[in-house]
Design an enzyme around this catalytic site. Structure first.
Site, PDB file in Angstrom:
ATOM      1  N   TYR A 289       0.698  -1.325  -0.082  1.00  0.00           N
ATOM      2  CA  TYR A 289      -0.027  -0.066   0.151  1.00  0.00           C
ATOM      3  C   TYR A 289       0.829   1.256   0.024  1.00  0.00           C
ATOM      4  CZ  TYR A 289      -4.061   3.201   1.348  1.00  0.00           C
ATOM      5  OH  TYR A 289      -4.846   4.037   1.228  1.00  0.00           O
ATOM      6  N   ASP A 290       2.035   1.187   0.518  1.00  0.00           N
ATOM      7  CA  ASP A 290       2.952   2.305   0.642  1.00  0.00           C
ATOM      8  C   ASP A 290       3.861   2.570  -0.710  1.00  0.00           C
ATOM      9  OD1 ASP A 290       2.298   2.571   3.443  1.00  0.00           O
ATOM     10  OD2 ASP A 290       3.548   0.584   3.603  1.00  0.00           O
TER      11      ASP A 290
ATOM     12  N   VAL B 287      -1.503 -11.118   0.614  1.00  0.00           N
ATOM     13  CA  VAL B 287      -1.899 -12.507   1.109  1.00  0.00           C
ATOM     14  C   VAL B 287      -3.176 -12.324   1.806  1.00  0.00           C
ATOM     15  CG1 VAL B 287       0.321 -13.418   1.137  1.00  0.00           C
ATOM     16  CG2 VAL B 287      -0.683 -12.681   3.306  1.00  0.00           C
TER      17      VAL B 287
ATOM     18  N   ASP C 224      -8.663 -12.914   7.071  1.00  0.00           N
ATOM     19  CA  ASP C 224      -9.764 -13.125   7.521  1.00  0.00           C
ATOM     20  C   ASP C 224     -10.933 -12.262   7.021  1.00  0.00           C
ATOM     21  OD1 ASP C 224      -9.015 -15.266   8.770  1.00  0.00           O
ATOM     22  OD2 ASP C 224      -8.698 -14.221  10.737  1.00  0.00           O
TER      23      ASP C 224
ATOM     24  N   HIS D 122      -9.564  -7.422   3.380  1.00  0.00           N
ATOM     25  CA  HIS D 122      -8.513  -6.288   3.167  1.00  0.00           C
ATOM     26  C   HIS D 122      -7.639  -6.545   2.125  1.00  0.00           C
ATOM     27  CE1 HIS D 122      -5.853  -3.519   5.352  1.00  0.00           C
ATOM     28  NE2 HIS D 122      -4.744  -4.236   5.096  1.00  0.00           N
TER      29      HIS D 122
ATOM     30  N   ARG E  98       5.256 -18.099  -6.340  1.00  0.00           N
ATOM     31  CA  ARG E  98       5.127 -17.201  -7.387  1.00  0.00           C
ATOM     32  C   ARG E  98       6.029 -16.020  -7.324  1.00  0.00           C
ATOM     33  NH1 ARG E  98      -0.074 -14.787  -8.931  1.00  0.00           N
ATOM     34  NH2 ARG E  98       0.896 -14.704 -10.883  1.00  0.00           N
TER      35      ARG E  98
END
Length: 140
Positions: free
Chosen positions: A44-45, A69, A72, A75, A115
């Protein structure tokens, strides 16, 4: 010689470290130079770092490396989409290739570790764009 910058997310380092190594290998094979590496806390940064790098005349393209990754909540989806959108804006705003070498969303840590070639593909994509795009202002 193409001059590349890497933005490498530190979150999920067990994934991003081999991704970064693969990116270096591809750059070396292509005789491209990685002139700067900026480490950021997480994917995100990355857009802010990519934006700063894309402003520099010493950088031809920016490859962003990271792993998102699943957890729960949704996000991971929000982070991946926001990052991809922001990086697209950086690329267009600065007329500089900014490639997305980010795994996820929706994958486990184990799937992401399988990957790590995505880091190499980000550099390959940056170099391919540099080779294919016409020069700015070229009207032919």
């Amino acid at each position: 010689m193409s001059r590349l910058a890497l933005v490498v997310a530190q979150f999920n380092r067990s994934v991003t470290e081999p991704m970064e190594a693969a990116a270096h290998d591809v750059a070396e094979e292509a005789e491209a130079e990685i002139v700067e590496i900026v480490e950021v806390p997480g994917v995100y940064d990355a857009p802010l770092a990519a934006d700063r790098l894309a402003r520099r005349g010493s950088v031809d393209a920016v490859a962003v490396i990271g792993a998102v990754v699943t957890g729960d909540t949704d996000h991971d989806q929000v982070i991946a989409q926001s990052t991809a959108d922001a990086l697209t804006e950086v690329s267009l705003d600065h007329d500089t290739p900014v490639t997305l070498g980010v795994t996820g969303p929706g994958m486990s840590g184990a799937e992401a570790r399988e990957r790590t070639d995505v880091g190499a593909r980000a550099v390959e994509s940056a170099l391919s764009l540099l080779g294919e795009l016409p020069e700015p202002g070229d009207e032919s």
